[in-house]
Structure formats: C-alpha cells, structure tokens
Write a protein that holds these residues in place. Structure first.
Motif, PDB file in Angstrom:
ATOM      1  N   VAL A   1      -4.231  10.910   4.476  1.00 58.38           N
ATOM      2  CA  VAL A   1      -3.802  12.047   3.644  1.00 58.38           C
ATOM      3  C   VAL A   1      -2.398  11.796   3.097  1.00 58.38           C
ATOM      4  CG1 VAL A   1      -3.201  14.502   3.707  1.00 58.38           C
ATOM      5  CG2 VAL A   1      -5.308  13.706   4.783  1.00 58.38           C
ATOM      6  N   THR A   2      -1.514  11.292   3.942  1.00 55.78           N
ATOM      7  CA  THR A   2      -0.140  11.012   3.515  1.00 55.78           C
ATOM      8  C   THR A   2      -0.113   9.944   2.429  1.00 55.78           C
ATOM      9  OG1 THR A   2       0.717  11.610   5.696  1.00 55.78           O
ATOM     10  CG2 THR A   2       2.142  10.257   4.303  1.00 55.78           C
ATOM     11  N   LEU A   3      -0.884   8.870   2.619  1.00 57.32           N
ATOM     12  CA  LEU A   3      -0.905   7.783   1.624  1.00 57.32           C
ATOM     13  C   LEU A   3      -1.547   8.229   0.312  1.00 57.32           C
ATOM     14  CD1 LEU A   3      -1.742   4.842   4.039  1.00 57.32           C
ATOM     15  CD2 LEU A   3       0.458   5.271   2.890  1.00 57.32           C
ATOM     16  N   ALA A   4      -2.472   9.171   0.380  1.00 59.39           N
ATOM     17  CA  ALA A   4      -3.022   9.746  -0.849  1.00 59.39           C
ATOM     18  C   ALA A   4      -1.951  10.590  -1.549  1.00 59.39           C
ATOM     19  CB  ALA A   4      -4.260  10.582  -0.546  1.00 59.39           C
ATOM     20  N   TRP A   5      -1.203  11.348  -0.772  1.00 62.03           N
ATOM     21  CA  TRP A   5      -0.134  12.203  -1.313  1.00 62.03           C
ATOM     22  C   TRP A   5       0.940  11.371  -2.026  1.00 62.03           C
ATOM     23  CZ3 TRP A   5       1.115  17.194  -2.087  1.00 62.03           C
ATOM     24  CH2 TRP A   5       2.456  17.509  -2.276  1.00 62.03           C
ATOM     25  N   THR A   6       1.290  10.227  -1.418  1.00 61.25           N
ATOM     26  CA  THR A   6       2.353   9.382  -1.982  1.00 61.25           C
ATOM     27  C   THR A   6       1.830   8.428  -3.052  1.00 61.25           C
ATOM     28  OG1 THR A   6       2.053   7.716  -0.259  1.00 61.25           O
ATOM     29  CG2 THR A   6       3.709   9.451   0.146  1.00 61.25           C
ATOM     30  N   HIS A   7       0.542   8.478  -3.345  1.00 63.85           N
ATOM     31  CA  HIS A   7      -0.112   7.620  -4.334  1.00 63.85           C
ATOM     32  C   HIS A   7      -0.130   6.150  -3.934  1.00 63.85           C
ATOM     33  CE1 HIS A   7      -0.556  11.007  -7.057  1.00 63.85           C
ATOM     34  NE2 HIS A   7       0.707  11.299  -6.822  1.00 63.85           N
ATOM     35  N   ASP A   8       0.028   5.872  -2.635  1.00 64.81           N
ATOM     36  CA  ASP A   8      -0.173   4.509  -2.155  1.00 64.81           C
ATOM     37  C   ASP A   8      -1.656   4.151  -2.243  1.00 64.81           C
ATOM     38  OD1 ASP A   8       2.415   3.334  -1.046  1.00 64.81           O
ATOM     39  OD2 ASP A   8       2.418   5.335  -0.150  1.00 64.81           O
ATOM     40  N   LEU A   9      -2.502   5.166  -2.200  1.00 63.83           N
ATOM     41  CA  LEU A   9      -3.934   4.966  -2.421  1.00 63.83           C
ATOM     42  C   LEU A   9      -4.205   5.326  -3.873  1.00 63.83           C
ATOM     43  CD1 LEU A   9      -5.412   6.632   0.793  1.00 63.83           C
ATOM     44  CD2 LEU A   9      -4.981   4.212   0.372  1.00 63.83           C
ATOM     45  N   ASN A  10      -4.747   4.360  -4.636  1.00 67.08           N
ATOM     46  CA  ASN A  10      -5.069   4.664  -6.023  1.00 67.08           C
ATOM     47  C   ASN A  10      -6.382   5.429  -6.092  1.00 67.08           C
ATOM     48  OD1 ASN A  10      -7.314   2.875  -6.106  1.00 67.08           O
ATOM     49  ND2 ASN A  10      -5.970   1.155  -6.587  1.00 67.08           N
ATOM     50  N   GLY A  11      -6.801   5.793  -7.278  1.00 64.02           N
ATOM     51  CA  GLY A  11      -8.012   6.601  -7.437  1.00 64.02           C
ATOM     52  C   GLY A  11      -9.230   6.025  -6.747  1.00 64.02           C
ATOM     53  N   TRP A  12      -9.461   4.719  -6.889  1.00 62.29           N
ATOM     54  CA  TRP A  12     -10.629   4.095  -6.262  1.00 62.29           C
ATOM     55  C   TRP A  12     -10.495   4.037  -4.750  1.00 62.29           C
ATOM     56  CZ3 TRP A  12     -14.877   3.960  -8.832  1.00 62.29           C
ATOM     57  CH2 TRP A  12     -14.843   3.858 -10.213  1.00 62.29           C
ATOM     58  N   ASP A  13      -9.265   3.978  -4.253  1.00 60.30           N
ATOM     59  CA  ASP A  13      -9.056   3.952  -2.794  1.00 60.30           C
ATOM     60  C   ASP A  13      -9.407   5.288  -2.151  1.00 60.30           C
ATOM     61  OD1 ASP A  13      -8.174   1.329  -2.734  1.00 60.30           O
ATOM     62  OD2 ASP A  13      -6.065   1.888  -2.957  1.00 60.30           O
ATOM     63  N   LEU A  14      -9.482   6.336  -2.953  1.00 56.28           N
ATOM     64  CA  LEU A  14      -9.855   7.626  -2.385  1.00 56.28           C
ATOM     65  C   LEU A  14     -11.310   7.634  -1.916  1.00 56.28           C
ATOM     66  CD1 LEU A  14      -7.976  10.106  -4.730  1.00 56.28           C
ATOM     67  CD2 LEU A  14      -7.321   9.300  -2.452  1.00 56.28           C
ATOM     68  N   ILE A  15     -12.135   6.783  -2.499  1.00 58.13           N
ATOM     69  CA  ILE A  15     -13.542   6.712  -2.075  1.00 58.13           C
ATOM     70  C   ILE A  15     -13.634   6.262  -0.618  1.00 58.13           C
ATOM     71  CG2 ILE A  15     -15.769   5.568  -2.459  1.00 58.13           C
ATOM     72  CD1 ILE A  15     -14.962   5.516  -5.489  1.00 58.13           C
ATOM     73  N   PRO A  16     -13.049   5.116  -0.252  1.00 55.77           N
ATOM     74  CA  PRO A  16     -13.114   4.741   1.172  1.00 55.77           C
ATOM     75  C   PRO A  16     -12.338   5.711   2.066  1.00 55.77           C
ATOM     76  CG  PRO A  16     -11.751   3.168  -0.027  1.00 55.77           C
ATOM     77  CD  PRO A  16     -12.415   4.054  -1.042  1.00 55.77           C
ATOM     78  N   ALA A  17     -11.230   6.249   1.556  1.00 56.79           N
ATOM     79  CA  ALA A  17     -10.452   7.190   2.369  1.00 56.79           C
ATOM     80  C   ALA A  17     -11.283   8.428   2.714  1.00 56.79           C
ATOM     81  CB  ALA A  17      -9.173   7.589   1.630  1.00 56.79           C
TER      82      ALA A  17
END
Length: 189
Positions: A85-101
């Motif tokens: 959740v934190t890495l999604a908030w900071t945009h360390d996870l890009n849009g496609w990374d949200l799928i595995p997250a």
C-alpha cells in the motif's frame, strides 16, 4: 528449564519487533529522502530476516508457543500488505505493478479467512513448503522495489520479481482453495 511467558520468548519478541517496525518502515518510505529510504530498506531487511529467524530460534530453543504460531503469519501479511500500500501511495509501483500488488493482497486476505473458517470446523490447513517460498519471494521482491529508485538498473528486475511473487502467491492460494474445496462444497454443518 523454566519456559518464559510467551511475550518474553525471544522468537515472539522478534515477531513483535517485526510488527512494530512496519509503520516506521512505511513512514520512512513515504518521507522519500534518499538516506531515509536507505534506512527504511535496512530496517525492512532486518524485519524480513526475523521472519526466518523467529521460526528457527523457536524450533532450536524449543520455544514454540500458540502466540508465536498466531503472530508470525500475521506479521508477514502486515509487513507485505502495508508495504504494498505504501509503495502504491509513493508511486514506486507503476500502474501495471498494481495488478500483482492487488493479487497478492487479495490472496493474503482470502487464505487467512479460509483458515479461520475451516479452523472453526476443526479442519487444519497446514502451511505448504511452496507457501513459505512464496513469502520469501514476496519479501525479496519488495526489497528490490524499495531499492530500485536508489540503484540504477534495478527497476526491471524489481518488476519481474514482483510479478513472480504474485504468480507464486496466486498459485499457492489456488492450491489451498483446491485442497480445501471438499470442505467448502457441501452444506454448512
């Protein structure tokens, strides 16, 4: 030898320490200063190591406890979930990374719910060896994602590791569901 109370057992203290470290790690990542990111990564690696170390010490020192058995998987899921959740908030996870997250988060919530339901029916759902590897791959992948902004060339590897973690996560979730399906397919007892 007298066995100490569960909260004073070293393996349980390591697990509790892992839980306490989670908000600190997440805060350091959110602040997003280079040296604090390095500190967050070091603290995260220490927390991840305790995932192995607490179990090893519990077995070696014969300090297994109900508290440790309950807290250890919770600590793992809290560490992984909060950091995703934190890495999604900071945009360390890009849009496609949200799928595995999201896949990881869904499985990490679903399987404990499955265990809780079946536990109420006195059906044990033991942790598989692949599920232990899944946790290790998740922890390594998240370390790589945390380190990627600080180390050139690590971004692609971190994305691949996150997807690999998600594949293992979904696969183990499917295995658990498949193995417990006979207990779920019938009427409620």
């Amino acid at each position: 030898m007298q066995v100490p109370p569960p909260f004073l057992m070293l393996p349980n203290q390591l697990t509790i320490g892992r839980i306490v470290a989670i908000p600190v790690i997440c805060l350091l990542v959110v602040i997003d200063w280079d040296w604090l990111r390095w500190l967050a990564l070091l603290l995260y690696i220490a927390a991840a190591i305790t995932d192995w170390l607490d179990g090893f010490l519990a077995r070696r020192m014969h300090l297994n406890s109900a508290l440790g058995k309950m807290l250890d998987p919770i600590a793992d899921k809290l560490l992984v979930g909060a950091l995703l959740v934190t890495l999604a908030w900071t945009h360390d996870l890009n849009g496609w990374d949200l799928i595995p997250a999201i896949a990881i988060l869904m499985r990490e919530i679903f399987i404990p719910g499955l265990r809780e339901y079946l536990g109420g029916r006195a059906i044990d759902v033991p942790v598989t060896r692949l599920a232990k590897w899944k946790t290790t791959v998740q922890l390594v992948a998240l370390a790589l994602v945390m380190a990627a902004p600080m180390l050139l060339g690590l971004a692609f590897i971190s994305h691949v590791a996150l997807w690999l973690a998600a594949i293992l996560t979904v696969w183990t979730g499917w295995e658990y569901l498949r193995s417990t399906w006979p207990h779920l397919a019938g009427p409620e007892l």
